[in-house]
Design a protein around this motif. Sequence first.
Motif, short mmCIF file in Angstrom:
data_model
loop_
_atom_site.label_atom_id
_atom_site.label_comp_id
_atom_site.label_asym_id
_atom_site.label_seq_id
_atom_site.Cartn_x
_atom_site.Cartn_y
_atom_site.Cartn_z
N CYS B 286 -61.38 -17.38 -11.02
CA CYS B 286 -61.18 -18.82 -10.81
C CYS B 286 -60.92 -19.08 -9.32
CB CYS B 286 -60.02 -19.32 -11.65
SG CYS B 286 -59.64 -21.05 -11.33
N CYS B 289 -57.14 -21.00 -8.97
CA CYS B 289 -55.86 -20.28 -9.12
C CYS B 289 -56.02 -18.80 -8.81
CB CYS B 289 -55.32 -20.47 -10.54
SG CYS B 289 -56.26 -19.60 -11.80
N SER B 293 -52.87 -18.24 -12.83
CA SER B 293 -52.46 -18.92 -14.06
C SER B 293 -52.30 -17.96 -15.23
CB SER B 293 -53.47 -20.00 -14.41
OG SER B 293 -54.73 -19.41 -14.67
N CYS B 301 -53.71 -23.64 -15.13
CA CYS B 301 -54.85 -24.05 -14.30
C CYS B 301 -55.84 -24.83 -15.16
CB CYS B 301 -55.53 -22.82 -13.70
SG CYS B 301 -56.99 -23.23 -12.74
N CYS B 304 -59.85 -23.27 -14.97
CA CYS B 304 -60.26 -22.13 -15.79
C CYS B 304 -59.54 -22.13 -17.13
CB CYS B 304 -60.00 -20.82 -15.05
SG CYS B 304 -58.25 -20.50 -14.75
ZN LIG Z 1 -57.78 -21.17 -12.59
#
Ligand SMILES: [Zn+2]
Lengths: 880, 373
Positions: B286, B289, B293, B301, B304
């Motif tokens: 992602c 983040c 996360s 997040c 994602c």
């Molecule tokens: Zn993320």
Amino acid sequence: MRVPLSWLREYAALGSDVAAGEVARRLTAAGLEVETVEAVGQDISGVVVGLVTAIEELSGFRKPVRYCQVDDGSGTPRGVICGAANFSVGDRVPLALPGAVLPGGFEITARKTYGHVSDGMICSARELAIGDDHTGILVLAPDAQLGADFVEYAGLADHVLDIAVTPDRGYALSIRGVARELATAYGVPYRDPAEQDLPADVAAESADVWQARIEDASACDRFVLREVRGIDPAAPTPLRMRIRLARAGMRSVSLAVDVTNYLMLELGQPLHAFDGSALAGPVVVRRARAGERLETLDHVVRDLDPDDILITDSSGPLSLAGTMGGVTSEVSETSTHLVIEAAHFSARGTARMSRRHRLSSEASYRFERGVDRELPLRASARAASMLAALGGGTIVPGCSHAQAEVPTVTITMAVDYPDRVAGRVYGQATVARRLREVGCAVVEPDLGAAEAGEAGGSGTEAAPGPGERATGRFARHEHGRHNRGKLRFTVTPPSWRPDLVNPSDLAEEVIRLEGYENIPVRSPRAAAGQGLTSRQRLRRTIGRSLAESGYVEVLSQPFVSAADIDRLGAPEGDPRRRAVRVANPLSEDEPLLRTTLLPGLLRVLARNIGRGSADVGLYEIGPVFRLRSSGPGVAPILRVDRGPAVAEITELNGALPDQPLRVAAVLAGEREQSGWWGEGRAAGWQDAIQAARDVLAISRAPSRITEGTPAPWHPGRCAALFVTVDGDEVLAGHAGELHPRVVSEFKVPARTCAMELDLSAILAAASLAGPEQAPRISAYPVATLDVALVVAESVAAADVEAALIDGARAADGAAGLLEQVRLFDVYVGEQVGAGRKSLAYTLRLRADDRTLTTEETEAVRDAAVAEATRRVGAVLRGAA
Amino acid sequence: MSAPNKQYDPVEVAALSAEAVAAARDEALAAIAAARSLDDLKAVRVAHAGDRSALALANAEIGALPPQARAEAGKRVGAARRDVAQALSQRQEVLESERDRRVLEEERVDVTLPWDRAPRGAEHPVTMTSQRLTDVFVAMGYEVAEGPEVEAEWYNFDALNFPPDHPAREMQDTFFVAGPEASARSGIVLRTHTSPVQIRAMLTRPLPLYVVSPGKCFRSDALDATHSPVFHQIECLAVDEGLTMADLRGAINAFVEAMFGEGLRTRLRPDFFPFTEPSADVSMECHVCRGASTRPGGAPCRVCRSQGWIEIAGCGMVNPKVLVACGIDPDRYSGFAFGLGIERSLMIRHGVTDIRDTLEGDVRFSRAFGMEI
Ligand SMILES: [Zn+2]
């Protein structure tokens, strides 16, 4: 495919400490994508196996209600109110004690109801989330241990994995296939469920069993019947089986149906049970005959196609093979005599039939994706033994077995082929081990084979045999020819992997099992690309230029109706009526593909105005679709076992409709907005035409503008634009104000303007223009002369300007002197007389080697005016 | 009035006294200093430096003095006149610059007033994303290949190893083009992916081959927030000697870093596409983040959905059967391909949540992205 983890554990010896989430991760990494993991039965507590000791029917209520005494194992019965009536004294039932929690966090308390204290609750299958059934409570087997925790007794606590099985992995539509992958992923022992509980000779045939025959080997290459007699049709399905069916997403119907479904889930072999008393004569697998019909279990009477594969008896069609049974031979609540069918039907045949009848079933879904041909004997044997055991019936020993010869597939593959696909070295031992884990028989090369390998390539050897499988799919591919002398494997794929045909199929198995994460990364080598072509760049530039001049790009849907073309006012026979038709449109109202970009743009314009954006200019660049003058084409389906010939490609491309690229724009409202500075300026025909001229100017294609009149334009406010391609002038398109009728048909504001150009023609014209040659920038002084010319009102300014330019250039010695002609005033009024107009131009003249004399400049001017007089009858204003 | 050779005039000799000259000078300087405007100064100039001014008259008288007195008087008057002239010019400069400042001050405007007389235009974010993605490939040496949107089934399916009646073919929800007779099949479809361009490229371009093909595709999906019957894909194809999955991974990584950010990791997982084998789906770490996360205590997040990974593309090694159908020797050449949805990319990178926004042509949507994405 919904798979209870407990079912997988039965066949893959997974450690008890392995978490469901980790199982999901490993299966996904191996190619079985687990979409969800659902914990089930974990939120139930306080439910025990109870015994009904007394029932008192309560009267005086709107519905029948019972006050029961239920022993929870303590020996002291509890009073429980229950609305169901499907149980009797002596039955064992799931009893939720006060304080119990049912799925969804539903808590049970002792409460007063119907004049009694209900000290608990007797549960239905639905209340325990193990089925849909809520018409009655769940009656347990008589051997259920009184007082036992129900969750433990029923094995309720479990995880259900939902796996998205890709269409090449039919074997994974079964517990058998998924458990095998799981065992491989964890390197733990695997027990094949297809090899459990089989009779000593699973293939033993018997004339006592209902006879079967295959009439069309291309439809079915194995067909097995077994018989069980004397079954109790009311025999219940065991609780654990019902729970598994429910968790896999199937409803419990009857023992016969449940057993066939259960085995289909476990093994991947669809099974069908006929009511033996409804059969007449031998069962024959054949294609349908003209005019035959069949009412299927969903109570649809279907007209059969000669391509349909049927199971028949002497009375006619019984069922659609591998798709759905018919009503006449359906197992009912009175059936005691079952004939079990297990077969291997053609994947293509079932797929076609399922599509033709828009009928997809769990069975057809599996047959389409490939079922193990070795399963029918085994699965039917297990079905017979389960039905006999659970339904109290007797198996007629042996089976009826019809089959057609099929070729066995062996694949030869260079030992290092997977290495060359993955870009890393696995080594012969690893490759062989992985292929064996998949189920392949692998003959490893010995050193002596290295020389033998010189002679032949590697590839698929398919023995000739009947049926479609011998063609096409078994096309021979050579791999590793330039690696002659390399060692080769001879690989026989397992019966459950009909998808393994080519060396690349084997390489994929090795590479995925070794882990995609272990494939190395190699930095890209720079390819010798030439960047965007000039056409591609020009297309971008034109879009960008329109955006920069205030137009917003739209990507409208290409689906239109014939009415859209009518609304444009296109006459009969207009090329815009040669629309491509979609056979299966999303909306029957819009079955055509656009032949012009304008209807789509006008729709979006109306939408924007409706949403409060009143001052809008929109543009779109995209193809339109027009049938060739020969009408709709038919594109042949070429072979795929070799590259097509040039003539074949020509024919193929020639069948496609014309798809010229267009650029179009529409605008309404204010082109310059009103504001604190004062009034704005409404968008007008001039803006639309200028947008078109800008596109042509950017392209540098030689172009010309004149008056145009066709639909959908305002007949007095439409310009036709032309470009020159290869010396021929072709129409590039139109621009101007839309016809008032079109404006009202499309519900856009009055005076909405538009332009649409054939970008393909413009790009073609532009591609012929060489690189622009730089002008010579002279530092000598400019001479400016103004001329006002009076012409008839019908004379186009563009023609006057062209005459001035040509005249000036043709003037003696004036070549290159004319720098610019610019119209600076248009006057219509009494000073020039009715029907006439005055056009005032500034001529800018300059030489690159001297200061021009007055005589020189006036000579050029006079020549220019003379040409305008000659061509369009222009008269110098004031000279008349 | 006076002349150099005029006779000595005893009456006026007094004007030449040192005191008188000094007084005239001081008076002039005072008047100059007192001038408040350029007009004042003009009057002062006439009065104290003009032809009729005391110092001018005094100067004129010098000729009338006895020769022995002329030099001294000339020096005295000359000095006084220079002082006055200098003061005048200085004062002139001061007053002019004061005037200029005042005029500019008066011309002051509100520079924050808007001047958006022409409405703003915009390219469609799908177009800009497509061009941006394309440019990443072009920078890697790929060329842009194109093909028709209404396409022969053979290009769209058969040549890509979608066998007739195979479930993979049916999963594509194809729009079919009507043939000459209503019942007959035309063998023509609205292309369901950009992959037929791979076939066209392999049939028409010399090897080795590195192409990227962006374009519009069609599936008969009903329109909702995440499905659209019309959408856009971009895919790349490389066919060369000795290409392996390692090259595929390298190309994917280069692409993801260029498009979404340096150092983002990618992950391949097995998948199935008929035209590639092995096939994989591609996820990238992602970009928002970067996996934070998923760690204990990490903030959730949205991008994602706290998975840490975002699925972005499908890829694989070109199935040798596809090479064969294009007349390419699979023993000599191998290839890889990967493709992604442009709308999906827009959703990931720009937080578009409803795919219909990309279709409806609402100017508010496109204008929000401006001219660069
Ligand atoms: Zn993320």
